[in-house]
Design a protein around this motif. Sequence first.
Motif, PDB file in Angstrom:
ATOM      1  N   ALA A 156       0.300  -1.029  -0.056  1.00 17.06           N
ATOM      2  CA  ALA A 156       0.240   0.517   0.073  1.00 17.06           C
ATOM      3  C   ALA A 156       0.822   1.071  -0.097  1.00 17.06           C
ATOM      4  CB  ALA A 156      -0.727  -0.036   1.183  1.00 17.06           C
ATOM      5  N   ILE A 157       1.531   1.518   0.926  1.00 17.21           N
ATOM      6  CA  ILE A 157       2.651   2.510   0.915  1.00 17.21           C
ATOM      7  C   ILE A 157       3.547   2.611  -0.047  1.00 17.21           C
ATOM      8  CG2 ILE A 157       4.675   3.875   2.667  1.00 17.21           C
ATOM      9  CD1 ILE A 157       3.462   2.188   4.676  1.00 17.21           C
ATOM     10  N   GLY A 158       4.296   1.506  -0.628  1.00  7.96           N
ATOM     11  CA  GLY A 158       5.045   1.344  -1.879  1.00  7.96           C
ATOM     12  C   GLY A 158       4.002   1.663  -2.787  1.00  7.96           C
ATOM     13  N   LEU A 159       2.955   1.562  -3.590  1.00  4.56           N
ATOM     14  CA  LEU A 159       1.981   2.292  -4.370  1.00  4.56           C
ATOM     15  C   LEU A 159       1.575   3.985  -3.785  1.00  4.56           C
ATOM     16  CD1 LEU A 159      -0.448  -1.099  -5.087  1.00  4.56           C
ATOM     17  CD2 LEU A 159       0.893  -0.274  -6.338  1.00  4.56           C
ATOM     18  N   ILE A 160       1.697   4.520  -3.114  1.00  4.59           N
ATOM     19  CA  ILE A 160       1.614   6.043  -2.702  1.00  4.59           C
ATOM     20  C   ILE A 160       2.075   6.345  -3.261  1.00  4.59           C
ATOM     21  CG2 ILE A 160       1.251   7.039  -1.295  1.00  4.59           C
ATOM     22  CD1 ILE A 160      -0.977   5.819   0.394  1.00  4.59           C
ATOM     23  N   PHE A 161       3.753   6.060  -3.123  1.00  2.00           N
ATOM     24  CA  PHE A 161       4.935   6.431  -3.520  1.00  2.00           C
ATOM     25  C   PHE A 161       5.333   5.962  -4.881  1.00  2.00           C
ATOM     26  CE2 PHE A 161       7.461   6.062   0.678  1.00  2.00           C
ATOM     27  CZ  PHE A 161       6.012   7.022   1.519  1.00  2.00           C
ATOM     28  N   THR A 162       4.853   5.199  -5.722  1.00  2.00           N
ATOM     29  CA  THR A 162       5.211   5.114  -6.809  1.00  2.00           C
ATOM     30  C   THR A 162       4.597   5.698  -7.897  1.00  2.00           C
ATOM     31  OG1 THR A 162       4.680   2.566  -6.864  1.00  2.00           O
ATOM     32  CG2 THR A 162       6.983   4.036  -6.334  1.00  2.00           C
ATOM     33  N   HIS A 163       3.272   5.638  -7.625  1.00  2.00           N
ATOM     34  CA  HIS A 163       2.040   6.217  -8.395  1.00  2.00           C
ATOM     35  C   HIS A 163       2.068   7.300  -9.369  1.00  2.00           C
ATOM     36  CE1 HIS A 163       0.707   9.506  -5.918  1.00  2.00           C
ATOM     37  NE2 HIS A 163      -0.423   9.560  -7.199  1.00  2.00           N
ATOM     38  N   ARG A 164       3.417   7.670  -8.996  1.00  2.00           N
ATOM     39  CA  ARG A 164       3.436   9.228  -9.978  1.00  2.00           C
ATOM     40  C   ARG A 164       5.069   8.633 -10.697  1.00  2.00           C
ATOM     41  NH1 ARG A 164       0.499  14.805  -9.335  1.00  2.00           N
ATOM     42  NH2 ARG A 164      -0.876  13.795  -9.983  1.00  2.00           N
ATOM     43  N   LYS A 165       5.230   8.807 -10.972  1.00  2.00           N
ATOM     44  CA  LYS A 165       6.724   9.483 -11.563  1.00  2.00           C
ATOM     45  C   LYS A 165       7.107  10.534 -12.146  1.00  2.00           C
ATOM     46  CE  LYS A 165      10.417   7.214 -14.855  1.00  2.00           C
ATOM     47  NZ  LYS A 165      10.544   6.232 -16.402  1.00  2.00           N
ATOM     48  N   PRO A 166       8.657  11.255 -11.030  1.00  2.00           N
ATOM     49  CA  PRO A 166       8.849  12.014 -10.478  1.00  2.00           C
ATOM     50  C   PRO A 166       9.209  12.393 -12.277  1.00  2.00           C
ATOM     51  CG  PRO A 166       9.781  10.325  -9.176  1.00  2.00           C
ATOM     52  CD  PRO A 166       9.298   9.996 -10.140  1.00  2.00           C
ATOM     53  N   GLU A 167       8.715  13.899 -12.944  1.00  2.00           N
ATOM     54  CA  GLU A 167       9.090  14.118 -14.217  1.00  2.00           C
ATOM     55  C   GLU A 167      11.293  14.036 -14.300  1.00  2.00           C
ATOM     56  OE1 GLU A 167       7.578  18.286 -14.103  1.00  2.00           O
ATOM     57  OE2 GLU A 167       5.575  17.959 -14.678  1.00  2.00           O
ATOM     58  N   ASN A 168      11.688  14.321 -13.049  1.00  2.00           N
ATOM     59  CA  ASN A 168      13.064  14.205 -13.213  1.00  2.00           C
ATOM     60  C   ASN A 168      13.892  13.445 -12.461  1.00  2.00           C
ATOM     61  OD1 ASN A 168      15.609  15.407 -13.033  1.00  2.00           O
ATOM     62  ND2 ASN A 168      15.472  16.712 -11.085  1.00  2.00           N
ATOM     63  N   MET A 169      13.846  12.712 -13.141  1.00  2.00           N
ATOM     64  CA  MET A 169      15.084  10.983 -12.292  1.00  2.00           C
ATOM     65  C   MET A 169      16.075  11.145 -12.750  1.00  2.00           C
ATOM     66  SD  MET A 169      12.184   8.750 -11.457  1.00  2.00           S
ATOM     67  CE  MET A 169      12.873   7.025 -11.524  1.00  2.00           C
ATOM     68  N   VAL A 170      16.831  12.074 -12.570  1.00  2.00           N
ATOM     69  CA  VAL A 170      18.046  11.921 -12.500  1.00  2.00           C
ATOM     70  C   VAL A 170      18.569  11.700 -11.306  1.00  2.00           C
ATOM     71  CG1 VAL A 170      20.056  13.233 -13.231  1.00  2.00           C
ATOM     72  CG2 VAL A 170      18.563  13.874 -15.013  1.00  2.00           C
ATOM     73  N   PHE A 171      19.834  11.053 -10.828  1.00  2.00           N
ATOM     74  CA  PHE A 171      20.421  11.223  -9.913  1.00  2.00           C
ATOM     75  C   PHE A 171      21.978  11.613  -9.835  1.00  2.00           C
ATOM     76  CE2 PHE A 171      17.619   7.694  -8.347  1.00  2.00           C
ATOM     77  CZ  PHE A 171      18.021   7.560  -6.578  1.00  2.00           C
ATOM     78  N   TYR A 172      21.915  12.253  -8.778  1.00  2.00           N
ATOM     79  CA  TYR A 172      23.428  12.378  -8.427  1.00  2.00           C
ATOM     80  C   TYR A 172      24.165  11.960  -7.303  1.00  2.00           C
ATOM     81  CZ  TYR A 172      23.061  16.214 -12.130  1.00  2.00           C
ATOM     82  OH  TYR A 172      22.685  16.582 -13.395  1.00  2.00           O
ATOM     83  N   ALA A 173      25.301  11.937  -7.285  1.00  3.23           N
ATOM     84  CA  ALA A 173      25.990  11.597  -5.696  1.00  3.23           C
ATOM     85  C   ALA A 173      25.332  11.762  -4.409  1.00  3.23           C
ATOM     86  CB  ALA A 173      27.254  12.278  -5.548  1.00  3.23           C
TER      87      ALA A 173
END
Length: 480
Positions: free
Chosen positions: A48-65
């Motif tokens: 349930a918590i996982g689906l809430i956190f992942t239901h909308r993919k962030p526009e900015n998916m860039v990862f830095y250090a």
Amino acid sequence: MNKKVIIYVMGWILNIEAIFMLLPCIAALIYKETSGYWFLVVMAACGAIGLIFTHRKPENMVFYAKEGFVSVALSWIVLSFFGALPFYLSGEIPEFEDAMFEVISGFTTTGASVLPDVESLSKCMIMWRSFTHWIGGMGVLVFILSILPLAGGYNMYIMKAESPGPSVGKLVPKVRATAKILYKIYLFMTALEVILLMLGGMPFFDSLAISFGTAGTGGFGIKNNSMAFYESYYLQGIVTVFMVLFGINFNVYHLFLTRHPKEALHSEEARAYLGIIAASVLLITINIRGGFGSLFSAFHHAAFQVASIITTTGYSTVDFDLWPEFSKGILVALMFVGACAGSTGGGFKVSRIVILLKALKKELGTLIHPRSVKILKLEGKPIEHHVLRSINTFLGAYIAIFTASVLLVSLDNFDFTTNFTAVAATFNNIGPGLAGAGPSQNFSHFSPFSKYVMMFDMLAGRLEVFPMLLIFAPSTWKDS
């Protein structure tokens, strides 16, 4: 700080953990255990918590250090919290700090336990306890990278934060493909060990649980006397071999698979690792010969314990706390050496030790010949300055955390050997130490405060110190 992408990754962690809990649910179904219902409850919460956190993919998916290191540290904390709930809610581990200690020890592949009677646990709890080793061995975020593409090459920061060793490189150009290769090797070697153990007469349940602990170099025994329960030299020998194999850098196996055997055989780190094992086994065998019925028996148990300690697995076939001081001294030294970088093992890592010895040799040569110019190399490649600087910084942080931890645990007023080796065993993800933390003992007698100190040590040791330190730095959380 890209907080949205960190939350998104947390969501995937919980989703994956919910899926992983299917295995203990199946065990509960097979053995008709009601305690398995708690896994369903926690699975529902994670999902349930996982689906809430992942239901909308962030526009900015860039990862830095910064995002990479913070995501890894928080992911392991979240993973451990929810992973401890079935133990606690079922009442099989009634104290929450004990449940957290046990599951953190599992995920970090430490193998230190607070349970005086492991066999009293239900089968589904034993399976989950052992499975946490396998999950944590390669790293849950490495698993996510194999199925969830992030932005460009920035997810390499996750690999660097979660994979043990001074530096992590790509086996192939794409990080996602690298993660898949690692898991394919991991799965194959685990399955092979399960088959070989079953051929030796070990039941399937035991073979699976023991193989999970060996693959993750974790070492949770499913019997109160660990691997001593299985008196067969064949079974103990198979585990010995696979502990050593899982302690080798997985890049060596990739080189074999891609038909580059010469490069694999010339791995400087692997040769040093195997050389340390051979020398340690020889010295301990000679030292303990009088305590066993034959030279082969002494060699067998020496080889098992050396493999178990240097790979930070933690299984035991005998109570090595009863061995002569010389042998115990070697084992304590091996606790700090650890396995190879890029393996599932913990410790300081053989590659770091090799590099530091090369640097020492260079500095001694410079004192004699001030104008000489020598380039440090490992595996035939120059060691870049930032790698050496990182190792020196890691060493400083390692010593500082270790010293502080020993002092804090000493508040329980146990003897120095117990305190020192308890911290060594948890910080290096070993499992058993000596004296009050020895292979025939457990960690239940430590205070809740000491347990939390050692929980931090287990996480810091598994994640190579820096990710855990960064989450406490105020500058980490600034948006700039």
